[in-house]
Design a protein around this motif. Structure first.
Motif, PDB file in Angstrom:
ATOM      1  N   ASP A 195       9.701  11.636   8.424  1.00 25.50           N
ATOM      2  CA  ASP A 195       9.149  11.750   9.781  1.00 25.50           C
ATOM      3  C   ASP A 195       7.747  11.163   9.791  1.00 25.50           C
ATOM      4  O   ASP A 195       6.899  11.557   9.004  1.00 25.50           O
ATOM      5  N   ARG A 196       7.550  10.231  10.684  1.00 25.32           N
ATOM      6  CA  ARG A 196       6.248   9.554  10.709  1.00 25.32           C
ATOM      7  C   ARG A 196       5.150  10.443  11.286  1.00 25.32           C
ATOM      8  O   ARG A 196       3.995  10.380  10.862  1.00 25.32           O
ATOM      9  N   MET A 197       5.505  11.235  12.258  1.00 23.83           N
ATOM     10  CA  MET A 197       4.495  12.044  12.941  1.00 23.83           C
ATOM     11  C   MET A 197       4.145  13.294  12.146  1.00 23.83           C
ATOM     12  O   MET A 197       2.983  13.656  12.004  1.00 23.83           O
ATOM     13  N   LYS A 198       5.223  13.973  11.652  1.00 23.24           N
ATOM     14  CA  LYS A 198       4.989  15.219  10.932  1.00 23.24           C
ATOM     15  C   LYS A 198       5.728  15.095   9.606  1.00 23.24           C
ATOM     16  O   LYS A 198       6.952  15.216   9.548  1.00 23.24           O
ATOM     17  N   GLY A 256       5.143  10.677   7.224  1.00 21.84           N
ATOM     18  CA  GLY A 256       3.714  10.745   7.525  1.00 21.84           C
ATOM     19  C   GLY A 256       3.160   9.350   7.363  1.00 21.84           C
ATOM     20  O   GLY A 256       3.667   8.411   7.978  1.00 21.84           O
ATOM     21  N   ASN A 257       2.142   9.209   6.522  1.00 18.31           N
ATOM     22  CA  ASN A 257       1.600   7.874   6.240  1.00 18.31           C
ATOM     23  C   ASN A 257       2.156   7.304   4.947  1.00 18.31           C
ATOM     24  O   ASN A 257       1.769   6.216   4.531  1.00 18.31           O
ATOM     25  N   ARG A 258       3.018   8.037   4.281  1.00 15.71           N
ATOM     26  CA  ARG A 258       3.528   7.582   2.989  1.00 15.71           C
ATOM     27  C   ARG A 258       4.535   6.450   3.192  1.00 15.71           C
ATOM     28  O   ARG A 258       5.542   6.624   3.893  1.00 15.71           O
ATOM     29  N   ASN A 259       4.236   5.336   2.579  1.00 17.50           N
ATOM     30  CA  ASN A 259       5.037   4.125   2.757  1.00 17.50           C
ATOM     31  C   ASN A 259       6.299   4.235   1.887  1.00 17.50           C
ATOM     32  O   ASN A 259       6.229   4.114   0.666  1.00 17.50           O
ATOM     33  N   LEU A 260       7.450   4.474   2.538  1.00 19.61           N
ATOM     34  CA  LEU A 260       8.682   4.694   1.758  1.00 19.61           C
ATOM     35  C   LEU A 260       9.257   3.380   1.220  1.00 19.61           C
ATOM     36  O   LEU A 260      10.012   3.396   0.246  1.00 19.61           O
ATOM     37  N   PHE A 316       0.820  -1.219   0.000  1.00 18.60           N
ATOM     38  CA  PHE A 316       0.000   0.000   0.000  1.00 18.60           C
ATOM     39  C   PHE A 316       0.851   1.266   0.000  1.00 18.60           C
ATOM     40  O   PHE A 316       1.806   1.371   0.763  1.00 18.60           O
ATOM     41  N   PRO A 317       0.482   2.251  -0.823  1.00 21.12           N
ATOM     42  CA  PRO A 317       1.248   3.500  -0.842  1.00 21.12           C
ATOM     43  C   PRO A 317       1.148   4.270   0.477  1.00 21.12           C
ATOM     44  O   PRO A 317       2.060   4.994   0.842  1.00 21.12           O
ATOM     45  N   GLU A 318       0.018   4.091   1.160  1.00 22.77           N
ATOM     46  CA  GLU A 318      -0.167   4.777   2.453  1.00 22.77           C
ATOM     47  C   GLU A 318      -0.392   3.715   3.521  1.00 22.77           C
ATOM     48  O   GLU A 318      -1.156   2.767   3.295  1.00 22.77           O
ATOM     49  N   THR A 319       0.227   3.883   4.655  1.00 22.50           N
ATOM     50  CA  THR A 319      -0.016   2.942   5.755  1.00 22.50           C
ATOM     51  C   THR A 319       0.365   3.584   7.082  1.00 22.50           C
ATOM     52  O   THR A 319       1.198   4.491   7.123  1.00 22.50           O
ATOM     53  N   THR A 320      -0.275   3.109   8.121  1.00 17.71           N
ATOM     54  CA  THR A 320       0.181   3.497   9.464  1.00 17.71           C
ATOM     55  C   THR A 320       0.606   2.256  10.224  1.00 17.71           C
ATOM     56  O   THR A 320       0.979   2.328  11.380  1.00 17.71           O
ATOM     57  N   ILE A 321       0.481   1.125   9.555  1.00 17.50           N
ATOM     58  CA  ILE A 321       0.602  -0.147  10.274  1.00 17.50           C
ATOM     59  C   ILE A 321       1.846  -0.941   9.902  1.00 17.50           C
ATOM     60  O   ILE A 321       2.559  -1.448  10.761  1.00 17.50           O
ATOM     61  N   TYR A 322       2.136  -1.063   8.598  1.00 17.41           N
ATOM     62  CA  TYR A 322       3.035  -2.127   8.162  1.00 17.41           C
ATOM     63  C   TYR A 322       4.504  -1.753   8.116  1.00 17.41           C
ATOM     64  O   TYR A 322       5.347  -2.610   7.906  1.00 17.41           O
ATOM     65  N   THR A 323       4.841  -0.477   8.261  1.00 19.72           N
ATOM     66  CA  THR A 323       6.262  -0.105   8.293  1.00 19.72           C
ATOM     67  C   THR A 323       6.436   1.187   9.074  1.00 19.72           C
ATOM     68  O   THR A 323       5.530   2.027   9.124  1.00 19.72           O
ATOM     69  N   ARG A 324       7.617   1.299   9.654  1.00 22.50           N
ATOM     70  CA  ARG A 324       7.958   2.554  10.315  1.00 22.50           C
ATOM     71  C   ARG A 324       8.774   3.446   9.375  1.00 22.50           C
ATOM     72  O   ARG A 324       9.096   4.576   9.714  1.00 22.50           O
ATOM     73  N   PHE A 325       9.132   2.902   8.222  1.00 19.93           N
ATOM     74  CA  PHE A 325       9.894   3.673   7.233  1.00 19.93           C
ATOM     75  C   PHE A 325       8.884   4.430   6.379  1.00 19.93           C
ATOM     76  O   PHE A 325       8.527   4.019   5.272  1.00 19.93           O
TER      77      PHE A 325
END
Lengths: 444, 400
Positions: free
Chosen positions: A434-437, A366-370, A354-363
């Motif tokens: 940055d995951r938060m901001k 924001g929510n953009r899955n790098l 998924f291009p956006e996630t809050t679950i599957y990676t910390r990389f």
């Protein structure tokens, strides 16, 4: 008259004396049968001059021209049985013994060698007179069979075991291979057929065209039982070279007993690194994994456990690098579901979906899955561009010294903080995330 | 039931029964209204013998009297006193938390809390005013014991504390049509809108709307008349869709991860799927009000079997709706299991209608009979042998 009256009695006495065994010596001493006394190993009655124990005079005159005055006291084995009894009492009896054809093998009066045989220890001439000699001309021969010591394993008369063996197969083998028996007893792991089955399950006791007179070449012999391995070996696109060359299975496994699980010579990784820990094997040389691992702070989980098998199938695989799941051989491959199953069977399977996630990676920024960003497009980067699959001196298996890119090592310069991190690799300009901001990137 | 005629007609309304006056009726009730129970017909297994059993119907409850010892009724007649009877009328949603079963009774406007181990059955909240429920249809309990009730009459989600005290309501400001299901996971509260086909992801403690699931431009990834919702231990959401007979799996970001099922009447198909539950092993249980069974699927969505088929003397389902799975109180329920049948988890299924053979809340045990693994291995070995024999025979035949 009185004197004449003794003559018949004297003649009768002489006749009796002629037929008396004690007078047998005369048979051998005369020119007629003198050759019988010339044997190195005479039959005991011959030695004792006791011809009459076997031969009976039927006609008074002897010798008779064109006729016979003596006959054997009994026919065939019945003659020998009086002295040599009990040679056909066990379950399995050699056919000539059963038939009473003792003279098929033995010389009745005497022979050049012991046991009334003309052959020394090498009995091949004697035995192969009846038995097929083909197995005894194989390229690789079992010692006793090679020198005709048939008696080392077989009893020529009778046995309670099949094939007239002198004991069970195991007993017969281990009687000579006592060192093997001793070592097997001490070994922590033994191959079940070696422990429980006759040795002849794998070996031809006479000889065969395969080294160690195996019944079949490796791996064919082994996969006769290890069928699932057979299927792998027969069908894989990427075979493991040792399985199909040289000693085959024995390149890694001991056939009889071993120190470690899987009948390996040492622990699993030790066995693998015996080849994959060198610089001089193969053209181009195999990667030296030992060097890649040595002294590294971060080890991939299975490597830390010494479990190479967790990712690679040592018997062969349809996947790149003998991996257990799919993984692209090309350095750049656009992401599709399933192409990284080799990695994602342990790692989060939704990592790259998924291009956006809050679950599957910390990389993520924001929510953009790098991770997604790196793998998805036409030049999708395979995991190994950033991560070292075995070991690394940096976290997340991202090496500080950079990852191999042909002759160059690409520096990644990966740094993390509590909410994100940054990269300044040889691939693109430095980026923070940055995951938060979410960091806003300047578009040029 | 005769108690019902004179005492509680409807749902969990509390009534006092004067035992002396009701002596004759109670005697009748004790003898004639006990219904067909599992104990009176022997263990009810699914699948039935000679197959290896996997689920046993254990017990059930329609009224609080079902939890009492039957003999105590007579002794109480002699000794006098009064008692409170709580009875389920037309239940729907169900949730389980720490061994307590929370059942929405739509007809009685209550959530009834059943505690099998302690033999109690009480209303969650008897307050009037702001805390009173109207048409409670879905219920969830979070890890702290707070109870969330989706109420179609109130048009909100009523929140109660672990003690049953009304705290607040969520969702008044939501742009929603009909919330019929709720599920709680960590800091999230999921509210399923049946008409819009969406899941609202709320903050569990503030009620703030965090995101909405079911807005994908790819309509195949959205819901169609969703009816049941549950969230598993990993935070993955399962939604049962009556519109297309599909069970869809979403993550908390709203990505559809998987789907299975279709409308039909073959095993594994659904006609009127309703409640859904997922156990800790990832097995999925789907209630179907059309087939009146619960179908079980493994974590790879392969059908395992079903239980609760209609037409049985006991243990069947009667217009079933909600379902919940738990491993709490195994010890208590093990006493009700057949000898040798080891329970692994308890499955609670709600029947909208009770009958002499159906409880409003039916309790099933998922488990395994002693030696099942060995028997399975033996059967497999026998099947393999048979296969080999067949193959050898075919080979021989081909050779000729």
């Amino acid at each position: 008259m009185k004197l004449l009256s003794f003559v018949p009695a004297l003649l009768a006495g002489l006749t009796l004396l002629c037929c008396n065994p004690a007078l047998g010596a005369s048979c051998l001493t005369t020119e007629c049968h003198s050759s019988i006394s010339a044997f190195k190993y005479p039959h005991a009655p011959v030695q004792d001059g006791d011809c009459a124990s076997c031969h009976e005079q039927r006609v008074k005159e002897h010798p008779v021209k064109g006729g016979k005055s003596f006959e054997l006291a009994a026919k065939g084995g019945a003659l020998c049985k009086d002295c040599h009894d009990g040679l056909a009492s066990k379950k399995y009896v050699h056919d000539p013994v059963q038939q009473g054809d003792c003279t098929g093998c033995h010389k009745p009066h005497g022979a050049k060698e012991r046991f009334l045989l003309d052959q020394e220890e090498d009995r091949s001439e004697l035995c192969l007179g009846c038995h097929d000699g083909a197995p005894f001309k194989a390229k690789y021969m079992h010692g006793p069979a090679a020198v005709g010591s048939c008696n080392a394993c077989h009893d020529p008369h009778q046995s309670s075991e099949k094939k007239l063996l002198t004991g069970t197969v195991r007993e017969v083998c281990l009687k000579c291979h006592a060192d093997f028996a001793e070592a097997m007893k001490e070994a922590p792991v033994a191959h079940p057929p070696v422990r429980d089955d006759p040795c002849t399950a794998c070996h031809d006791p006479h000889g065969s065209g395969v080294s160690m007179f195996l019944k079949n070449k490796m791996p064919d012999l082994c996969v006769g039982c290890h069928k699932h391995i057979g299927k792998i070996v027969a069908n894989v696109k990427v075979p493991h070279k040792p399985v199909v060359t040289g000693a085959g299975c024995s390149n890694c496994h001991s056939s009889h007993y071993g120190k470690a699980k899987g009948l390996l010579a040492s622990d699993q990784m030790g066995v693998c690194l015996s080849c994959h820990g060198r610089d001089d094997l193969g053209t181009p040389p195999l990667q030296n994994i030992k060097k890649q691992i040595e002294g590294k702070k971060m080890l991939h989980g299975p490597v830390a456990k010494g479990d190479c098998k967790a990712c690679h199938d040592p018997h062969g695989s349809d996947n790149f690098r003998l991996l257990r799941g799919s993984y692209p051989a090309a350095l750049y491959t656009p992401y599709k579901d399933g192409i990284y199953d080799g990695c994602l069977k342990c790692h989060e399977k939704n990592l790259l979906r998924f291009p956006e996630t809050t679950i599957y990676t910390r990389f993520r920024n924001g929510n953009r899955n790098l991770h997604y960003v790196h793998v998805v497009n036409r030049k999708g980067r395979t995991c190994r561009i950033c991560h070292d699959p075995h070991a690394s001196d940096g976290e997340k298996l991202i090496s500080k010294e950079g990852t191999r890119f042909g002759d160059w090592k690409i520096p990644i310069n990966f740094v993390t903080n509590s909410t994100g991190g940054s990269c300044a690799p040889g691939c693109h300009r430095a980026f923070k995330y940055d995951r938060m901001k979410a960091v806003v990137y300047q578009q040029n | 039931m005769k108690i019902g005629i004179l005492g509680t007609v409807n749902g969990s309304v509390v009534k006092k029964i004067k035992p002396v006056m009701l002596m004759l009726f109670l005697a009748g009730a004790l003898s004639g209204c006990a219904g067909t129970t599992a104990s009176s017909v022997g263990p009810i297994f699914f699948p039935p013998p000679p197959d290896e059993p996997h689920v046993q119907f254990l017990t059930g409850v329609t009224s609080s009297t079902d939890l009492e010892e039957k003999q105590s009724e007579l002794s109480r007649l002699v000794s006098g006193g009064s008692k409170t009877v709580t009875r389920l009328g037309k239940p729907y949603g169900v949730a389980v938390h720490k061994g307590k079963v929370y059942v929405c009774d739509v007809a009685a406007s209550q959530v009834v809390v059943v505690d099998f181990a302690n033999k109690t059955m009480k209303n969650l909240n008897d307050e009037i005013g702001g805390g009173a429920l109207k048409k409670p249809i879905g219920v969830a309990v979070d890890e702290d014991g707070n109870v969330y009730v989706a109420d179609n009459g109130r048009k909100d989600i009523a929140v109660y504390g672990p003690d049953g005290k009304y705290l607040k309501a969520y969702g008044k400001d939501l742009d929603y049509s009909r919330i019929i299901g709720v599920a709680a996971y960590k800091e999230f509260l999921l509210a399923l809108d049946n008409r819009l086909g969406k899941i609202f992801v709320l903050h569990r403690t503030t009620g703030e709307l965090l995101s909405t699931i079911g807005d994908s431009p790819d309509r195949s990834k959205n819901m169609a008349l969703p009816n049941g919702i549950t969230v598993d231990s990993k935070g993955n959401i399962r939604v049962v869709n009556m519109g297309n007979g599909k069970v869809k799996e979403y993550d908390l970001d709203g990505h559809m991860l998987s789907e299975f099922g279709r409308l039909g009447d073959s095993p594994g198909d659904f006609t009127r799927p309703r409640g859904v539950a997922v156990d800790n092993d990832g097995n999925i249980f789907v209630v179907d009000a059309g087939h009146q069974v619960v179908q079980a699927f493994n974590n790879e969505r392969r059908m395992l079997g079903y239980f609760g088929k209609p037409g049985l003397p006991a243990g069947s389902l009667n217009l079933p709706a909600g379902i919940a799975v738990s491993t709490d109180n195994l010890e208590h329920f093990q006493k009700l299991a057949a000898p040798g049948f080891k329970l692994q988890q308890i499955i609670y299924v709600v029947n909208q209608y009770a009958s002499p053979i159906n409880y409003s809340l039916a309790v099933y045990g998922l488990g395994e009979m002693e030696g099942a693994a060995e028997r399975t291995a033996a059967r497999k070995a026998e099947a393999d042998k048979e296969k080999e024999r067949k193959a050898a025979k075919e080979k021989k035949g081909a050779g000729k």
